[in-house]
Design an enzyme around this catalytic site. Structure first.
Site, PDB file in Angstrom:
ATOM      1  CG  HIS A  54      13.177   1.716 -45.632  1.00  0.00           C
ATOM      2  ND1 HIS A  54      13.043   3.021 -45.198  1.00  0.00           N
ATOM      3  CD2 HIS A  54      11.905   1.251 -45.762  1.00  0.00           C
ATOM      4  CE1 HIS A  54      11.766   3.318 -45.065  1.00  0.00           C
ATOM      5  NE2 HIS A  54      11.057   2.268 -45.393  1.00  0.00           N
ATOM      6  CG  LEU A  87       6.706   5.738 -40.058  1.00  0.00           C
ATOM      7  CD1 LEU A  87       6.618   6.506 -41.375  1.00  0.00           C
ATOM      8  CD2 LEU A  87       5.387   5.052 -39.773  1.00  0.00           C
ATOM      9  CG  PHE A  88       9.791   1.118 -36.211  1.00  0.00           C
ATOM     10  CD1 PHE A  88      10.198   1.980 -35.205  1.00  0.00           C
ATOM     11  CD2 PHE A  88       8.515   0.593 -36.148  1.00  0.00           C
ATOM     12  CE1 PHE A  88       9.347   2.303 -34.149  1.00  0.00           C
ATOM     13  CE2 PHE A  88       7.655   0.906 -35.099  1.00  0.00           C
ATOM     14  CZ  PHE A  88       8.080   1.764 -34.095  1.00  0.00           C
ATOM     15  CB  CYS A  89      14.217   2.051 -41.459  1.00  0.00           C
ATOM     16  SG  CYS A  89      15.145   3.545 -41.070  1.00  0.00           S
ATOM     17  CB  ALA A  90       9.755  -1.255 -41.795  1.00  0.00           C
TER      18      ALA A  90
END
Length: 455
Positions: free
Chosen positions: A129, A374-377
């Site tokens: 992100h 979601l790992f900022c993705a």
């Protein structure tokens, strides 16, 4: 090329000393264990060398660029020398600027604020992100996730060929995925961008701690990375690259340090002459210790030798992947396939397990710290999990109880400070949890799965 434990000279390739390597944590089942930090992709532990350098400087802390005293002059020299060290670490071109920021996110937002008018931005949906979201004032084209490196280049070339060739354009791409760890074809993407009159910025947050990054060899226009992933403490980051767009833009922050001269006009207003150097975008008192810690980490990694560091990390990657491959219930997430070169970042899901529940059990019962979510993705993870990439999700674990299906994953990540024992404990813990199950009951609290200690 496979790196066996016999072929790897452990006396040369021993893990680098990091803070926290001897920290013990309690287990919910009783007793304590040395903490296995396997969440390097979020924040890597600080190198002991970096911490020692910062501690040695701390008593000499002084104001930067403004003071006439000895400590101020010393701190100013240290700050500017840190800038030169980072430029050398990145193999910058003559005339490139190194701007110190708070993080990769801050660096890319700075560049977004400096884009020329009517700039078009091209970014793959696979980005973190930090590099997916800052381009709010530009015309953005989001590119679908490629399934091979060559497809990534072809996708970008097609998109650039369809754009207005007369306006400015920027391509933003990661060097190594924060989800899969896979290396992206940065040099080829840069060539494609430049062939179509576009510039390119490299998000090196996950690449720089694991591989050498050369601005000149990769032929990128800018590089952004964070100190906290490069084994440096504190909130610091870097944007390095071409000066022209940065000089032409309004300062990222207005204030002291960015201004060269300020005067009152006869009509009562104020005229400002801004610096054209990196100081233009470094208003306020800078994070001297953060910049110094990044420079110290750059020196430490360079002196350790990336060839050695890469060889040892590849050995750990193969150890983890081979261990997970022995568990049929585990599915490793990948865009480019098993043979793709990668850094020490591996995401996976486990059949029959909520990912938050699995990560909580690794922590509570084995003293292993990983990441779930979601790992900022979000678009990338959704695509890899087979759900609609536009499906919304929160950072971290969703509201799903243990045993319920969740649309998130588990990520294990490691690097220069990771001992063999940590990855071996992780692999054994995965096998035991899948085979035997958790030894403790868990519940959902504030969106996270935690051990149930109410009984």
């Amino acid at each position: 090329m496979s790196v066996s434990s016999a072929a790897l000279d452990q006396s040369i390739c021993a893990p680098l000393p990091v803070l926290g390597r001897d920290v013990t944590v309690p287990l919910v089942t009783g007793g304590e264990v040395t903490y296995a930090a396997l969440d390097y992709a979020a924040s890597a532990p600080a190198l002991q060398r970096v911490w020692d350098d910062v501690a040695a400087y701390a008593p000499y802390y002084g104001s930067v660029h403004r003071g006439a005293g000895y400590l101020s002059q010393l701190s100013t020299d240290l700050f500017e020398n840190a800038r030169r060290t980072v430029a050398e670490f990145l193999d910058c071109r003559d005339g490139d600027q190194v701007v110190f920021t708070r993080s990769t996110t801050d660096s890319l937002n700075l560049l977004a604020a400096a884009l020329p008018a009517d700039c078009q931005v091209f970014v793959f949906e696979t980005e973190h992100h930090a590099s997916l979201l800052p381009w709010t004032n530009a015309q953005v084209t989001y590119l679908n996730a490629p399934r091979t490196p060559s497809q990534a280049v072809e996708t970008l070339e097609r998109a650039l060929a369809d754009r207005d060739p007369y306006g400015p354009a920027l391509v933003c791409v990661t060097g190594a995925s924060n989800v899969t760890g896979e290396l992206w074809p940065v040099r080829e993407l840069a060539a494609a961008a430049h062939a179509h009159g576009a510039r390119i910025v490299l998000d090196a947050a996950q690449l720089a701690p694991h591989h050498p990054v050369s601005v000149q060899d990769l032929d990128v226009d800018w590089v952004a990375f964070s100190g906290h992933k490069l084994y440096a403490p504190f909130g610091s980051g870097v944007l390095a690259g071409r000066a022209d767009w940065l000089r032409a833009a309004e300062p990222y922050l207005a204030g002291g340090g960015a201004s060269r001269k300020v005067s009152r006009r006869e009509d009562g207003g104020v005229d400002v002459e801004w610096h054209e150097s990196a100081a233009r975008h470094e208003a306020g008192s800078p994070n001297v210790i953060g910049a110094y810690s990044i420079a110290s980490a750059c020196k430490a990694l360079t002196e350790a030798g990336f060839d050695t560091l890469v060889a040892r990390e590849q050995y750990l990657i193969e150890k983890v992947r081979a261990g997970l491959a022995e568990v049929p219930e585990v599915r490793i997430l990948s865009l480019f396939g098993d043979d793709a070169p990668r850094v020490g970042v591996i995401s996976f899901v486990v059949d029959g397990w909520n990912s938050s529940h699995f990560a909580a059990a690794l922590s509570a019962e084995y003293g292993i710290g990983v990441r779930d979510g979601l790992f900022c993705a979000h678009p990338l993870v959704r695509t890899l999990l087979g759900s609609a990439p536009q499906t919304q999700g929160e950072c971290g674990a969703p509201e799903a109880a243990p045993g319920e299906k969740s649309l998130n994953a588990i990520r294990v990540s490691f690097g220069a400070g990771t001992p063999d024992e940590h990855v071996e404990r992780f692999v054994n813990a995965v096998k035991e949890l899948v085979t035997v199950g958790a030894q403790w009951n868990y519940r959902t609290e504030d969106g996270r799965c935690v051990p149930d200690t109410s009984a």
